[in-house]
Design a protein around this motif. Structure first.
Motif, mmCIF file in Angstrom:
data_model
loop_
_atom_site.group_PDB
_atom_site.id
_atom_site.type_symbol
_atom_site.label_atom_id
_atom_site.label_comp_id
_atom_site.label_asym_id
_atom_site.label_seq_id
_atom_site.Cartn_x
_atom_site.Cartn_y
_atom_site.Cartn_z
ATOM 1 N N PRO A 1 0.842 -1.205 0.000
ATOM 2 C CA PRO A 1 0.000 0.000 0.000
ATOM 3 C C PRO A 1 0.875 1.253 0.000
ATOM 4 C CG PRO A 1 -0.608 -1.481 1.810
ATOM 5 C CD PRO A 1 0.614 -2.044 1.167
ATOM 6 N N SER A 2 0.325 2.357 -0.445
ATOM 7 C CA SER A 2 1.072 3.591 -0.660
ATOM 8 C C SER A 2 1.871 4.033 0.567
ATOM 9 C CB SER A 2 0.104 4.699 -1.081
ATOM 10 O OG SER A 2 0.793 5.899 -1.251
ATOM 11 N N ARG A 3 1.236 4.016 1.743
ATOM 12 C CA ARG A 3 1.917 4.491 2.964
ATOM 13 C C ARG A 3 3.113 3.601 3.306
ATOM 14 N NH1 ARG A 3 0.991 8.116 6.860
ATOM 15 N NH2 ARG A 3 1.623 7.691 8.982
ATOM 16 N N TYR A 4 2.955 2.281 3.191
ATOM 17 C CA TYR A 4 4.056 1.371 3.493
ATOM 18 C C TYR A 4 5.143 1.454 2.426
ATOM 19 C CZ TYR A 4 0.980 -0.566 7.040
ATOM 20 O OH TYR A 4 0.153 -0.720 8.121
ATOM 21 N N ILE B 1 18.094 14.491 -0.533
ATOM 22 C CA ILE B 1 16.970 15.343 -0.947
ATOM 23 C C ILE B 1 15.715 14.490 -1.115
ATOM 24 C CG2 ILE B 1 16.043 16.710 -2.874
ATOM 25 C CD1 ILE B 1 18.894 17.870 -3.199
ATOM 26 N N ASN B 2 15.854 13.341 -1.778
ATOM 27 C CA ASN B 2 14.706 12.436 -1.950
ATOM 28 C C ASN B 2 14.192 11.933 -0.599
ATOM 29 O OD1 ASN B 2 14.902 12.728 -4.699
ATOM 30 N ND2 ASN B 2 16.035 10.831 -5.005
ATOM 31 N N LEU B 3 15.108 11.663 0.314
ATOM 32 C CA LEU B 3 14.734 11.204 1.656
ATOM 33 C C LEU B 3 13.923 12.277 2.385
ATOM 34 C CD1 LEU B 3 15.056 9.050 3.899
ATOM 35 C CD2 LEU B 3 17.187 10.179 4.519
ATOM 36 N N LEU B 4 14.366 13.516 2.295
ATOM 37 C CA LEU B 4 13.620 14.614 2.927
ATOM 38 C C LEU B 4 12.236 14.768 2.303
ATOM 39 C CD1 LEU B 4 16.371 17.365 3.328
ATOM 40 C CD2 LEU B 4 15.330 15.970 5.126
ATOM 41 N N LYS B 5 12.169 14.705 0.990
ATOM 42 C CA LYS B 5 10.880 14.841 0.309
ATOM 43 C C LYS B 5 9.928 13.713 0.703
ATOM 44 C CE LYS B 5 12.300 17.147 -3.940
ATOM 45 N NZ LYS B 5 12.403 16.963 -5.401
ATOM 46 N N ASP B 6 10.430 12.479 0.696
ATOM 47 C CA ASP B 6 9.581 11.330 1.038
ATOM 48 C C ASP B 6 9.119 11.394 2.484
ATOM 49 O OD1 ASP B 6 9.753 10.268 -1.514
ATOM 50 O OD2 ASP B 6 11.464 8.982 -1.029
ATOM 51 N N THR B 7 10.014 11.839 3.382
ATOM 52 C CA THR B 7 9.657 11.952 4.797
ATOM 53 C C THR B 7 8.575 13.010 4.994
ATOM 54 O OG1 THR B 7 11.908 11.314 5.399
ATOM 55 C CG2 THR B 7 10.574 12.328 7.107
ATOM 56 N N MET B 8 8.727 14.139 4.318
ATOM 57 C CA MET B 8 7.707 15.186 4.434
ATOM 58 C C MET B 8 6.386 14.725 3.825
ATOM 59 S SD MET B 8 9.875 18.624 3.827
ATOM 60 C CE MET B 8 8.939 19.734 4.849
ATOM 61 N N LEU C 1 5.332 11.648 3.727
ATOM 62 C CA LEU C 1 4.772 10.654 4.649
ATOM 63 C C LEU C 1 4.025 11.335 5.789
ATOM 64 C CD1 LEU C 1 4.658 7.593 5.387
ATOM 65 C CD2 LEU C 1 6.651 8.026 6.822
ATOM 66 N N PHE C 2 4.535 12.442 6.256
ATOM 67 C CA PHE C 2 3.903 13.138 7.368
ATOM 68 C C PHE C 2 2.904 14.200 6.914
ATOM 69 C CE2 PHE C 2 7.824 11.520 9.345
ATOM 70 C CZ PHE C 2 7.227 10.720 10.304
ATOM 71 N N GLY C 3 2.539 14.155 5.639
ATOM 72 C CA GLY C 3 1.448 14.972 5.141
ATOM 73 C C GLY C 3 1.789 16.394 4.792
ATOM 74 N N ARG C 4 3.076 16.704 4.712
ATOM 75 C CA ARG C 4 3.454 18.056 4.317
ATOM 76 C C ARG C 4 3.416 18.161 2.804
ATOM 77 N NH1 ARG C 4 7.673 19.654 8.510
ATOM 78 N NH2 ARG C 4 6.347 19.750 10.321
#
Length: 164
Positions: free
Chosen positions: A83-86, A148-155, A157-160
């Motif tokens: 699923p998308s979130r996982y 940069i990709n890690l920061l984008k994916d993390t943000m 994930l947390f709905g930013r």
């Protein structure tokens, strides 16, 4: 996130420019090498070595471009089933592992350069640090893009909102 996108684009443009210059130099060198060897019968002793070192730089700089474009070889069979979130969590984990690997590659790449800096190449008589520098430089560029990709994916994930 615009800052990250701008940084990524700037790095990509600079790297692509350098790759273009190196590729043109390498192509010219190989053509001259063939011309001098088979037409003029006066082979250039240094041209093969130079072409090899330019190719090394092309590989590592090209790998950083592939990283920016997200075109590295990957097996996504299991990832596509999540699923998308996982999926985003797994991608974040993969990027963290890649960053750790690249940090080691950068550190040991510079350590190795320190050991070979006084060694001269056979034909060109340049420091072997120059060709070996391609490894940590390429890894640094890949690290920056992966981070940069890690920061984008993390943000994400947390709905930013990542596009602003």
């Amino acid at each position: 996130m615009k800052v990250l996108d701008t940084l990524s684009k700037l790095l990509r443009n600079i790297t692509e420019l350098i790759i273009s210059i190196v590729l043109i130099c390498m192509l010219t060198l190989v053509i001259l090498q063939v011309l001098f060897r088979y037409i003029l019968f006066m082979p250039l002793g240094w041209s093969e070595e130079m072409a090899r070192y330019l190719m090394t730089w092309l590989v590592f700089l090209g790998a950083s471009i592939a990283s920016i474009k997200g075109e590295h070889l990957a097996i996504t069979f299991l990832l596509d089933k999540l699923p998308s979130r996982y999926r985003t969590l797994v991608i974040i984990l993969i990027n963290v592992i890649i960053c750790i690997f690249l940090a080691f590659a950068i550190k040991y790449g510079f350590d190795f350069i320190d050991k070979v800096k006084d060694t001269k190449s056979t034909a060109l008589q340049i420091s072997m640090a120059i060709p070996y520098l391609s490894v940590p430089v390429g890894c640094i560029l890949i690290f920056i893009q992966t981070f940069i990709n890690l920061l984008k994916d993390t943000m994400c994930l947390f709905g930013r909102n990542v596009s602003t």
